[in-house]
Write a protein that holds these residues in place. Structure first.
Motif, short mmCIF file in Angstrom:
data_model
loop_
_atom_site.label_atom_id
_atom_site.label_comp_id
_atom_site.label_asym_id
_atom_site.label_seq_id
_atom_site.Cartn_x
_atom_site.Cartn_y
_atom_site.Cartn_z
N TYR A 61 0.79 -1.22 0.00
CA TYR A 61 0.00 0.00 0.00
C TYR A 61 0.83 1.28 0.00
N GLY A 62 2.12 1.19 0.21
CA GLY A 62 2.98 2.35 0.16
C GLY A 62 2.85 3.26 1.38
N HIS A 63 3.41 4.45 1.25
CA HIS A 63 3.41 5.42 2.34
C HIS A 63 1.99 5.91 2.60
N PRO A 64 1.64 6.15 3.86
CA PRO A 64 0.30 6.62 4.18
C PRO A 64 -0.12 7.89 3.43
N ALA A 65 0.82 8.77 3.12
CA ALA A 65 0.49 10.02 2.42
C ALA A 65 -0.09 9.75 1.03
N VAL A 95 -15.62 31.94 12.10
CA VAL A 95 -14.52 31.03 11.73
C VAL A 95 -13.35 31.31 12.68
N PRO A 96 -12.54 30.30 13.02
CA PRO A 96 -11.38 30.55 13.87
C PRO A 96 -10.45 31.60 13.25
N ALA A 97 -9.89 32.45 14.06
CA ALA A 97 -9.03 33.54 13.58
C ALA A 97 -7.86 33.02 12.75
N GLY A 98 -7.33 31.86 13.11
CA GLY A 98 -6.19 31.29 12.40
C GLY A 98 -6.58 30.44 11.21
N GLY A 99 -7.87 30.36 10.92
CA GLY A 99 -8.33 29.58 9.78
C GLY A 99 -8.39 28.09 10.06
N VAL A 100 -8.54 27.33 8.99
CA VAL A 100 -8.66 25.88 9.07
C VAL A 100 -7.58 25.25 8.21
N ARG A 101 -6.94 24.23 8.75
CA ARG A 101 -5.88 23.51 8.03
C ARG A 101 -6.19 22.02 8.06
N ILE A 102 -5.87 21.34 6.97
CA ILE A 102 -6.06 19.89 6.92
C ILE A 102 -4.68 19.24 6.86
N ASP A 103 -4.41 18.41 7.85
CA ASP A 103 -3.13 17.73 7.99
C ASP A 103 -3.32 16.22 7.83
N LEU A 104 -2.20 15.54 7.66
CA LEU A 104 -2.16 14.09 7.64
C LEU A 104 -1.19 13.62 8.71
N VAL A 105 -1.59 12.63 9.47
CA VAL A 105 -0.66 11.95 10.35
C VAL A 105 -0.55 10.53 9.80
N GLY A 106 0.63 10.21 9.30
CA GLY A 106 0.90 8.89 8.76
C GLY A 106 1.61 8.05 9.80
N VAL A 107 1.12 6.84 10.02
CA VAL A 107 1.71 5.93 10.99
C VAL A 107 2.11 4.66 10.26
N VAL A 108 3.38 4.31 10.36
CA VAL A 108 3.87 3.06 9.77
C VAL A 108 4.30 2.16 10.91
#
Length: 124
Positions: A61-65, A95-108
């Motif tokens: 399946y490769g890297h989680p990203a 809306v939050p003052a700092g905006g919204v961010r979408i991140d990924l946490v990959g666990v191997v």
């Protein structure tokens, strides 16, 4: 709980721990609606962070990203907007003052040794 669900839960627990270590407050985990699920919603300073968690064992399946395709990214943005509207704006009225961010946490999870946890900011 089957093996796949247990693996995912373990990865999410590791991800939440990593995010807390980086100074984030976990607001919610496994938020579900009819359109899908958000794994972790956190606050980092004045920003809202929606985290997709992908847990993998070594294999084909490769890297989680690699799991965050353009289609998956669009879905995460839609779900984040819905959560923001239903949970955040309904409570705070903005809306939050700092905006919204979408991140990924990959666990191997290697066959031997400690899990590898990688936090990638701004994937979608």
């Amino acid at each position: 709980m089957n093996e796949r669900e247990a693996l995912g839960r373990y990865g999410e627990d590791l991800a939440a721990r990593r995010l807390r270590q980086r100074g984030m407050a976990i607001l919610e985990r496994n938020w579900r609606c009819r359109d899908g699920e958000l794994d972790i919603i956190a606050r980092h300073a004045d920003a809202l962070v929606v985290c997709e968690v992908k847990t993998r064992r070594p294999g084909p399946y490769g890297h989680p990203a690699a799991a965050v395709t353009p289609r998956k990214a669009a879905r995460l943005r839609r779900l984040a907007a819905r959560w923001l509207s239903e949970r955040w704006i309904a409570r705070y009225g903005r809306v939050p003052a700092g905006g919204v961010r979408i991140d990924l946490v990959g666990v191997v999870l290697p066959r031997r040794g400690a899990p590898i946890v990688e936090h990638i900011q701004g994937v979608a």
